[in-house]
Design a protein around this motif. Structure first.
Motif, PDB file in Angstrom:
ATOM      1  N   LEU A 166     -19.923  -4.844  -0.979  1.00 39.89           N
ATOM      2  CA  LEU A 166     -18.890  -5.763  -1.445  1.00 39.89           C
ATOM      3  C   LEU A 166     -17.649  -4.993  -1.898  1.00 39.89           C
ATOM      4  O   LEU A 166     -16.513  -5.428  -1.675  1.00 39.89           O
ATOM      5  CB  LEU A 166     -19.428  -6.628  -2.577  1.00 39.89           C
ATOM      6  N   TYR A 167     -17.862  -3.838  -2.517  1.00 35.59           N
ATOM      7  CA  TYR A 167     -16.735  -2.985  -2.900  1.00 35.59           C
ATOM      8  C   TYR A 167     -15.916  -2.593  -1.672  1.00 35.59           C
ATOM      9  O   TYR A 167     -14.686  -2.677  -1.670  1.00 35.59           O
ATOM     10  CB  TYR A 167     -17.230  -1.729  -3.617  1.00 35.59           C
ATOM     11  N   ASN A 168     -16.596  -2.158  -0.615  1.00 32.11           N
ATOM     12  CA  ASN A 168     -15.888  -1.733   0.597  1.00 32.11           C
ATOM     13  C   ASN A 168     -15.102  -2.885   1.213  1.00 32.11           C
ATOM     14  O   ASN A 168     -13.971  -2.700   1.699  1.00 32.11           O
ATOM     15  CB  ASN A 168     -16.880  -1.171   1.618  1.00 32.11           C
ATOM     16  N   LEU A 169     -15.697  -4.081   1.199  1.00 33.51           N
ATOM     17  CA  LEU A 169     -14.986  -5.243   1.717  1.00 33.51           C
ATOM     18  C   LEU A 169     -13.726  -5.513   0.904  1.00 33.51           C
ATOM     19  O   LEU A 169     -12.626  -5.674   1.464  1.00 33.51           O
ATOM     20  CB  LEU A 169     -15.909  -6.464   1.692  1.00 33.51           C
ATOM     21  N   ALA A 170     -13.879  -5.552  -0.426  1.00 34.88           N
ATOM     22  CA  ALA A 170     -12.731  -5.850  -1.291  1.00 34.88           C
ATOM     23  C   ALA A 170     -11.663  -4.766  -1.189  1.00 34.88           C
ATOM     24  O   ALA A 170     -10.462  -5.054  -1.223  1.00 34.88           O
ATOM     25  CB  ALA A 170     -13.197  -6.012  -2.730  1.00 34.88           C
ATOM     26  N   ARG A 171     -12.107  -3.520  -1.057  1.00 36.71           N
ATOM     27  CA  ARG A 171     -11.129  -2.446  -0.942  1.00 36.71           C
ATOM     28  C   ARG A 171     -10.307  -2.580   0.336  1.00 36.71           C
ATOM     29  O   ARG A 171      -9.086  -2.320   0.338  1.00 36.71           O
ATOM     30  CB  ARG A 171     -11.821  -1.078  -0.973  1.00 36.71           C
ATOM     31  N   SER A 172     -10.941  -2.989   1.407  1.00 36.47           N
ATOM     32  CA  SER A 172     -10.212  -3.171   2.663  1.00 36.47           C
ATOM     33  C   SER A 172      -9.156  -4.264   2.525  1.00 36.47           C
ATOM     34  O   SER A 172      -8.054  -4.153   3.079  1.00 36.47           O
ATOM     35  CB  SER A 172     -11.179  -3.496   3.802  1.00 36.47           C
ATOM     36  N   VAL A 173      -9.480  -5.307   1.774  1.00 33.52           N
ATOM     37  CA  VAL A 173      -8.505  -6.363   1.504  1.00 33.52           C
ATOM     38  C   VAL A 173      -7.353  -5.810   0.669  1.00 33.52           C
ATOM     39  O   VAL A 173      -6.177  -6.086   0.934  1.00 33.52           O
ATOM     40  CB  VAL A 173      -9.172  -7.559   0.798  1.00 33.52           C
ATOM     41  N   ALA A 174      -7.690  -5.024  -0.352  1.00 33.29           N
ATOM     42  CA  ALA A 174      -6.669  -4.444  -1.223  1.00 33.29           C
ATOM     43  C   ALA A 174      -5.693  -3.571  -0.438  1.00 33.29           C
ATOM     44  O   ALA A 174      -4.472  -3.635  -0.637  1.00 33.29           O
ATOM     45  CB  ALA A 174      -7.333  -3.627  -2.330  1.00 33.29           C
ATOM     46  N   VAL A 175      -6.232  -2.754   0.451  1.00 35.38           N
ATOM     47  CA  VAL A 175      -5.377  -1.874   1.267  1.00 35.38           C
ATOM     48  C   VAL A 175      -4.437  -2.699   2.128  1.00 35.38           C
ATOM     49  O   VAL A 175      -3.247  -2.375   2.265  1.00 35.38           O
ATOM     50  CB  VAL A 175      -6.244  -0.936   2.129  1.00 35.38           C
ATOM     51  N   SER A 176      -4.944  -3.783   2.689  1.00 35.86           N
ATOM     52  CA  SER A 176      -4.099  -4.645   3.509  1.00 35.86           C
ATOM     53  C   SER A 176      -3.014  -5.325   2.686  1.00 35.86           C
ATOM     54  O   SER A 176      -1.915  -5.576   3.181  1.00 35.86           O
ATOM     55  CB  SER A 176      -4.950  -5.713   4.209  1.00 35.86           C
ATOM     56  N   LEU A 177      -3.320  -5.620   1.441  1.00 38.74           N
ATOM     57  CA  LEU A 177      -2.361  -6.304   0.573  1.00 38.74           C
ATOM     58  C   LEU A 177      -1.258  -5.381   0.062  1.00 38.74           C
ATOM     59  O   LEU A 177      -0.072  -5.725   0.124  1.00 38.74           O
ATOM     60  CB  LEU A 177      -3.083  -6.925  -0.632  1.00 38.74           C
TER      61      LEU A 177
END
Length: 419
Positions: A329-340
């Protein structure tokens, strides 16, 4: 009937309707930054800031949240754990269910703001007012995508984070029994506004408190042999507690014992009947916390007995467990953060002994806590959480709303491959 103080600016915003195909993270952030949308979130945050309420007393805050959810057409369950709310945005199917959490409670404010707290002795010094505003912002964004959601998004407005273990109470009432994973955002005064931070694994420590009453036999200082001095017993116990760290804890493990107060007699020449002291103890792993708890009791009782006194020890009803970020879940959220916000603005989070009752959720299901920066010297947002001068840069609100929404959308899209 809606209370008068709740009636303030609200609008159904006229931004381009997002579709499943076009709802990129950039679209979410752009929508959340539109002037009317931002003004709405800011007004919510300021209303909550002006009416801070401590754990399980968040009645006006809860009323405001329910008002906004009803205006958005979002169903909810209330009350949960006395003042909490769990709302649901159900998409094309009921499952999977993913949760987004915001804490609601407050902790006198010295910052001279036009929207400063109107209640002496209480303030939102940990950003929970912003957390609620961001989650309501995410709710607005997600409700517009409701027909395209591949599951259910639960919006968890939690009471009693500041020492009341509100998360545990919500879990005990079964409010999140069907939820598969949960995510939350917390403001961070150490990072520039809009930056995002977290790490996989143990993020925050476990914590408990203790309060001790040592009873002896009081008397005159000129006749010490006729007393059983609780001051001496308390001092011996406090010094011995430190040895639990220096002599019994593996130096590669992180544990802390702190005595924060001590109260005894009032006269210079009188031995008091009792002494009270207390503090906190913490560990980066929950097991270490229970080891410390047992040894704290043994040491205090033994030192009291040595000095012919007795000890009564009280611990927190619900010790806070360590907050552990699930790696997937951390990796998923981090990928969203990078995109944002871009790779350069997403940083690892240093492990801290500070505790968060989000740890109760992380014990029950995959969970991830991320922080978003609010530091901006130009607006005075430089003070630590729980400082009487704490304030935030409100430009963080669109970032938090878009981040919540993006993580929820991505989880539902990728659920089959994730867990």
């Amino acid at each position: 009937m809606v209370a008068p103080w709740l009636i303030f600016f609200f609008s159904l915003f006229s931004f381009t309707t997002l579709s499943s195909a076009s709802s990129t993270y950039e679209d979410l952030l752009k929508s959340a930054r539109e002037p009317e949308f931002f003004t709405w979130m800011r007004s919510i945050r300021r209303k909550i800031h002006q009416h801070p309420e401590i754990g399980f007393e968040e009645y006006k805050t809860s009323e405001l949240i329910r008002y906004e959810l009803e205006a958005l057409g979002i169903d909810y369950v209330w009350p949960v754990a006395k003042t909490g709310i769990v709302a649901s945005i159900i998409g094309s199917r009921e499952n999977p269910q993913f949760a987004l959490r915001a804490d609601m409670d407050a902790v006198q404010e010295l910052a001279d703001l036009e929207y400063k707290s109107q209640l002496d002795g209480k303030m939102h010094a940990c950003g929970h007012d912003a957390h609620v505003a961001m989650l309501l912002g995410a709710a607005n964004l997600l409700q517009r995508l409701k027909s395209n959601l591949k599951g259910t998004i639960k919006l968890v407005f939690q009471p009693g984070e500041e020492g009341y273990a509100g998360a545990n109470h919500m879990l005990e009432e079964g409010a999140l029994d069907d939820v598969e994973a949960i995510f939350c955002v917390h403001v961070d005064h150490t990072l520039p506004t809009g930056s995002i931070s977290s790490s996989a694994g143990t993020l925050l420590g476990s914590a408990d408190t203790f309060e001790v009453v040592i009873k002896g036999k009081g008397g005159h200082a000129a006749a010490l042999h006729r007393t059983a001095d609780p001051v001496l017993a308390a001092c011996s116990a406090i010094l011995s507690l430190q040895q639990l760290i220096s002599r019994e804890t593996d130096p590669l493990e992180s544990r802390i014992i702190t005595v924060g107060f001590m109260k005894g007699g009032e006269a210079h020449n009188i031995i008091p009947e009792s002494v009270t002291f207390g503090g906190t103890f913490r560990s980066m792993d929950t097991e270490g916390l229970y080891i410390l708890k047992q040894r704290i009791r043994e040491v205090i009782e033994a030192q009291s007995a040595v000095h012919r006194c007795t000890a009564t020890i009280k611990f927190m009803d619900n010790a806070y467990p360590a907050t552990i970020n699930d790696e997937k879940l951390y990796n998923l959220a981090r990928s969203v953060a990078v995109s944002l916000v871009g790779e350069a603005n997403v940083r690892p989070f240093p492990r801290l002994m500070g505790a968060e009752d989000f740890g109760f959720f992380s014990q029950r299901m995959p969970a991830a806590l991320f922080t978003v920066g609010v530091r901006n010297e130009s607006v005075g947002s430089i003070h630590t959480t729980h400082s009487p001068y704490f304030m935030i840069d409100e430009e963080v609100l669109p970032v938090g709303a878009a981040f919540h929404a993006g993580v929820a959308l991505t989880y539902l899209e990728r659920k089959v491959s994730l867990f």
